[in-house]
Design an enzyme around this catalytic site. Sequence first.
Site, PDB file in Angstrom:
ATOM      1  N   CYS A   1      -4.939   3.649  19.808  1.00 10.10           N
ATOM      2  CA  CYS A   1      -5.703   3.680  21.065  1.00 10.10           C
ATOM      3  C   CYS A   1      -6.006   2.268  21.564  1.00 10.10           C
ATOM      4  O   CYS A   1      -6.834   1.560  20.986  1.00 10.10           O
ATOM      5  CB  CYS A   1      -6.995   4.469  20.845  1.00 10.10           C
TER       6      CYS A   1
ATOM      7  N   CYS B   1      -9.633   1.627  22.719  1.00  6.87           N
ATOM      8  CA  CYS B   1     -10.515   1.522  21.550  1.00  6.87           C
ATOM      9  C   CYS B   1     -10.502   0.102  21.011  1.00  6.87           C
ATOM     10  O   CYS B   1     -11.548  -0.458  20.655  1.00  6.87           O
ATOM     11  CB  CYS B   1     -10.053   2.477  20.446  1.00  6.87           C
TER      12      CYS B   1
END
Length: 195
Positions: free
Chosen positions: A117, A120
């Site tokens: 991700c 993230c």
Amino acid sequence: MSAICIGGVCVPYTAVLPLLALALRWLATQLAALGVLPGFVAKKLGIETTETSTVTSPASESSPSGLGESQGAQTKIIEGDAASVKEIDTVEGWNAELSSSSQGERPVVAKFTASWCKPCKAIDPFYRDLATRYEASFVKIDVDEMDEVAAECKVAMMPTFVVFRGNERKGSISGANEDRLERLIQEHCPRKVRT
């Protein structure tokens, strides 16, 4: 279409800037690994410059989340400037964290993330910075490794940030929005007192 040709390779003008950005990011990563890149630049680029160590956290007597018995847990602590973010990788570690929160009334701020991700990773330096400014237990949980905890916490996208006090969910946000994340933390966690 206009292109730059070097030898047998032609690159369209529209691809030059993205390729240059990739090359500069790679260079910045190499400089960060050598410790030459200033910290604020690494933070802006979202480049990891921290070390990790492994510790064993105490087991709780019961399983507050209902996901099984606690028997001791391995967690990684990601060192920050003045605080740490624990990387939880077992259900037992998660249960122990919630249990210690309910005993000491210290909130737990959980970041549900995934290794693949990009948002993230981009918000990670900001999350570590929040850990230095607020009184709470900051943890990271990889949803691919801890899918049962993610399902129990109703995580549908990454990153998702959830604040707990004991077993009670106090608030959450999804997405890598620094302003919304700090508002969530301010609402549920006291600021650290600087001496």
